[in-house]
Design a protein around this motif. Sequence first.
Motif: not given
Length: 144
Positions: A63-65, A78-82
């Motif tokens: 999700m971060f990459a 937002v998805v990367a921070m989650l």
Amino acid sequence: MEAGPRDTEDAPDTLHEAGRLSPDGPDELEVTPEVEVELRPARRLRIWQLAPIVMLAAVGSLMFAFPLAFEFGGGGAVVAMLGLLISCCAAGWGMMAARRVGYAWPGLPQRGSGERPDWRVIVLYVVVCSALVALAVWRVARLR
């Protein structure tokens, strides 16, 4: 006091008289020395403890990459921070599970040993973790 094997190294070597006293026992006079074996199994992380931690770490890092690599649009940050949050939670759970079975970080004493940790090792860990978090936040902030 912790339960463990008895310390019998200081005891003088004595011959057991069991060979002469028991008619159905061994006929030899010299009995081999006793070998002490630890009865408790070694405390290790089991697969059922590791599997959820590894799965959460993998999902969080994906999700971060992916938003960082492919920029999905406005919601990528937002998805990367989650994903970063989920990865950090999995790392924390893994560290707590490892500490519970007696493992320690390199350079730090084991739990319950009574030794004090070296402040230079702690400073090194704090600097490395801070640098990684700063780079991750900087990269996500650049997505906007």
